[in-house]
Design an enzyme around this catalytic site. Structure first.
Site, PDB file in Angstrom:
ATOM      1  N   THR A  38       0.830  -1.211   0.000  1.00 25.99           N
ATOM      2  CA  THR A  38       0.000   0.000   0.000  1.00 25.99           C
ATOM      3  C   THR A  38       0.858   1.252   0.000  1.00 25.99           C
ATOM      4  O   THR A  38       0.392   2.320  -0.377  1.00 25.99           O
ATOM      5  CB  THR A  38      -0.911   0.027   1.242  1.00 25.99           C
ATOM      6  OG1 THR A  38      -0.124  -0.314   2.385  1.00 25.99           O
ATOM      7  CG2 THR A  38      -2.059  -0.961   1.097  1.00 25.99           C
ATOM      8  N   ASP A  39       2.126   1.131   0.396  1.00 29.43           N
ATOM      9  CA  ASP A  39       2.931   2.360   0.584  1.00 29.43           C
ATOM     10  C   ASP A  39       3.156   3.100  -0.730  1.00 29.43           C
ATOM     11  O   ASP A  39       2.906   4.298  -0.814  1.00 29.43           O
ATOM     12  CB  ASP A  39       4.241   2.095   1.344  1.00 29.43           C
ATOM     13  CG  ASP A  39       5.200   1.113   0.692  1.00 29.43           C
ATOM     14  OD1 ASP A  39       4.820   0.460  -0.311  1.00 29.43           O
ATOM     15  OD2 ASP A  39       6.339   1.001   1.187  1.00 29.43           O
ATOM     16  N   SER A  70      31.415  -4.029   6.454  1.00 25.22           N
ATOM     17  CA  SER A  70      30.303  -4.669   7.155  1.00 25.22           C
ATOM     18  C   SER A  70      30.697  -6.089   7.505  1.00 25.22           C
ATOM     19  O   SER A  70      31.472  -6.723   6.775  1.00 25.22           O
ATOM     20  CB  SER A  70      29.060  -4.691   6.265  1.00 25.22           C
ATOM     21  OG  SER A  70      28.119  -5.630   6.756  1.00 25.22           O
ATOM     22  N   SER A 131      13.318  -6.020   6.817  1.00 29.93           N
ATOM     23  CA  SER A 131      13.921  -4.761   6.390  1.00 29.93           C
ATOM     24  C   SER A 131      15.284  -4.467   7.000  1.00 29.93           C
ATOM     25  O   SER A 131      15.505  -3.420   7.608  1.00 29.93           O
ATOM     26  CB  SER A 131      12.977  -3.575   6.610  1.00 29.93           C
ATOM     27  OG  SER A 131      13.284  -2.592   5.642  1.00 29.93           O
ATOM     28  N   SER A 132      16.189  -5.383   6.765  1.00 32.53           N
ATOM     29  CA  SER A 132      17.585  -5.069   7.077  1.00 32.53           C
ATOM     30  C   SER A 132      18.037  -3.885   6.228  1.00 32.53           C
ATOM     31  O   SER A 132      18.928  -3.133   6.624  1.00 32.53           O
ATOM     32  CB  SER A 132      18.474  -6.279   6.820  1.00 32.53           C
ATOM     33  OG  SER A 132      18.562  -6.577   5.439  1.00 32.53           O
ATOM     34  N   SER A 133      17.399  -3.705   5.066  1.00 32.41           N
ATOM     35  CA  SER A 133      17.795  -2.592   4.192  1.00 32.41           C
ATOM     36  C   SER A 133      17.468  -1.245   4.829  1.00 32.41           C
ATOM     37  O   SER A 133      18.305  -0.344   4.853  1.00 32.41           O
ATOM     38  CB  SER A 133      17.147  -2.728   2.814  1.00 32.41           C
ATOM     39  OG  SER A 133      15.753  -2.832   2.912  1.00 32.41           O
ATOM     40  N   GLU A 165      17.768   3.740  -1.672  1.00 33.52           N
ATOM     41  CA  GLU A 165      17.351   2.400  -2.098  1.00 33.52           C
ATOM     42  C   GLU A 165      16.792   2.433  -3.525  1.00 33.52           C
ATOM     43  O   GLU A 165      17.061   1.555  -4.333  1.00 33.52           O
ATOM     44  CB  GLU A 165      16.326   1.839  -1.111  1.00 33.52           C
ATOM     45  CG  GLU A 165      16.030   0.380  -1.355  1.00 33.52           C
ATOM     46  CD  GLU A 165      15.592  -0.368  -0.102  1.00 33.52           C
ATOM     47  OE1 GLU A 165      15.783   0.138   1.022  1.00 33.52           O
ATOM     48  OE2 GLU A 165      15.059  -1.476  -0.256  1.00 33.52           O
ATOM     49  N   ASP A 177       9.380   1.334   5.343  1.00 31.88           N
ATOM     50  CA  ASP A 177      10.380   0.685   6.185  1.00 31.88           C
ATOM     51  C   ASP A 177      11.246   1.701   6.914  1.00 31.88           C
ATOM     52  O   ASP A 177      11.527   1.569   8.107  1.00 31.88           O
ATOM     53  CB  ASP A 177      11.267  -0.226   5.332  1.00 31.88           C
ATOM     54  CG  ASP A 177      10.475  -1.314   4.634  1.00 31.88           C
ATOM     55  OD1 ASP A 177       9.272  -1.456   4.931  1.00 31.88           O
ATOM     56  OD2 ASP A 177      11.064  -2.016   3.788  1.00 31.88           O
ATOM     57  N   TYR A 229       8.295  -7.820  -7.444  1.00 33.14           N
ATOM     58  CA  TYR A 229       7.939  -6.574  -6.748  1.00 33.14           C
ATOM     59  C   TYR A 229       7.676  -5.455  -7.763  1.00 33.14           C
ATOM     60  O   TYR A 229       6.638  -4.786  -7.719  1.00 33.14           O
ATOM     61  CB  TYR A 229       9.056  -6.180  -5.787  1.00 33.14           C
ATOM     62  CG  TYR A 229       8.746  -4.978  -4.929  1.00 33.14           C
ATOM     63  CD1 TYR A 229       8.261  -5.124  -3.639  1.00 33.14           C
ATOM     64  CD2 TYR A 229       8.949  -3.691  -5.413  1.00 33.14           C
ATOM     65  CE1 TYR A 229       7.981  -4.024  -2.848  1.00 33.14           C
ATOM     66  CE2 TYR A 229       8.673  -2.580  -4.638  1.00 33.14           C
ATOM     67  CZ  TYR A 229       8.195  -2.759  -3.349  1.00 33.14           C
ATOM     68  OH  TYR A 229       7.924  -1.664  -2.577  1.00 33.14           O
TER      69      TYR A 229
END
Ligand code: ADP
Ligand code: MG
Length: 386
Positions: A38-39, A70, A131-133, A165, A177, A229
């Protein structure tokens, strides 16, 4: 967050860069309670920040070089601040370096800021739909805003993460997110209107209701940068254009009959998911405020059916997780996140937790699926300096 990961991040920074960091910043992953896909349709979402975080240790440099490392990769990636642009960013470094670039897009003057060393550690599972992103983007955005003294507010930092992103990584994701990761608070969900970007905190009251949210990470990985997606997003745009509206936010449940006559079957079902999901978010907020979390189970179930049948973004592992959780006594369950893998959530009475977990494990065993990782998440604090 356990202090371990902060200690690990600090130690990792020190052993790699041979000095102490300026400070540590962290940001959580998120679970979306309801409101999926929905976002980007300018609709409503209801995520909460979870007790899994990404931590970044940052040290100032006396030149104009950015270096990032990382724990997920055995490399230090280096770039001059003056060379920062999306086209040169690839792989995981596109997230933190994309954030640095995007800050400039939102008005920060990066022409005079110092270079930085960044070391990143996380206990948010990657690619699991938690949502690690956004966690890495939000931690880095808050850190850079602080050390570079940019003074951007959290709503702007959320848009910075999204821009990184979308443009630097190339994943066409919405603003949910990052908003959850930056605006979340303990025991609250973030009710976000993705059109106005206004948000409201909604008390979850899980603990006092004797309830918990169980995450079932199926281990099936997804990628937002490829696959379904973008195709779903395109279907929504197609539907909105055919219905003559700016976005599906402007379509109500009462409009669906007319939409059925105007759209092909697939596009209609994509539209119906978004329209009914928006209503389910509003209903969930109303129920949470009126009677508490015990009343939202059926809304979670309906959301899952809509994603499975109309939006077609579920996978057999997610369906099995949801079905076996509900059969074993969960009040409701749904897949969460963008779909095509990742995690489901179940609303479970505390006393039923182990029974539900065992039932899910058994069901996965019977279907010869890899064992899922199941764990309880609590609604936690958004991004902060540690
Ligand atoms: P999700 O957000 O559901 O976890 P995404 O595919 O959106 O999945 O984001 C995962 C990607 O984000 C990883 O493949 C990696 O490129 C990047 N990322 C996330 N966390 C880290 C981290 N701690 N260190 C480096 N890169 C990370
Ligand atoms: Mg993501």
């Amino acid at each position: 967050m356990s202090t371990d990961i902060r200690d690990d991040t600090r130690a990792g920074f020190e052993s790699l860069f041979g000095r102490e960091p300026e400070g540590l910043w962290s940001a959580p992953g998120r679970v979306n309670l309801i409101g999926e896909h929905t976002d980007y349709n300018e609709g409503f979402v209801l995520p909460f920040a979870i007790d899994r975080r990404t931590v970044v240790a940052v040290g100032l440099r006396d030149d104009r070089t950015l270096r990032v490392a990382s724990t997920i990769a055995d490399e230090v990636v280096e770039i001059a601040l003056d060379d920062l642009e999306p086209s040169v960013l690839t792989g995981w470094p596109a997230y933190p370096l994309g954030v640095a670039w995007a800050l400039g897009e939102f008005g920060a003057d990066l022409s005079a800021v110092p270079g930085l060393d960044l070391f990143i550690d996380s206990d948010v599972p990657l690619g699991a739909g938690l949502s690690s992103s956004a966690a890495i983007e939000s931690a880095v955005a808050l850190a850079l805003d602080d050390v570079w003294r940019l003074g951007l507010d959290r709503r702007t930092l959320a848009r910075v993460g999204q821009r990184a992103e979308n443009v630097a990584v190339g994943a066409p994701t919405g603003i949910m997110d990052q908003s959850a990761s930056l605006l979340g608070q303990v025991d609250h969900a973030v009710f976000l209107d993705c059109r106005s970007l206004e948000s409201d905190l909604v008390p979850l009251g899980l603990g006092e209701a004797g309830l918990a949210i169980l995450v079932i990470d199926t281990g099936v990985t997804h990628s937002h940068a490829t696959g379904g997606y973008g195709e779903r997003r395109a279907a929504c745009e197609r539907g909105a254009a055919a219905l003559g509206v700016a976005s599906l936010r402007d379509v109500s449940i009462a409009d669906l009959d007319r939409a059925r006559g105007l759209l092909d079957d697939v596009t209609f079902r994509r539209v119906r998911h978004v329209v009914t999901e928006n209503q389910r978010v509003l209903d969930t907020v109303a129920v949470l405020r009126a009677e508490g979390a015990a009343g939202i189970g059926e809304l979670l179930d309906a959301s899952h059916r809509s994603m499975r049948d109309d939006f077609e973004i579920s996978v057999p592992e997610l369906d099995l997780a949801v079905e076996s959780a509900v059969q074993a006594g969960a009040l409701g369950a749904r897949m969460t996140g963008g779909g095509f893998g990742g995690a489901a959530i179940a609303l479970v009475r505390l006393g039923d937790l182990s029974r539900v977990q065992v039932a899910i494990d058994n069901a996965f065993g019977e279907h010869a699926f890899g064992q899922p990782d199941t764990f309880v998440v609590t609604a936690s604090q958004g991004a902060e300096r540690n």
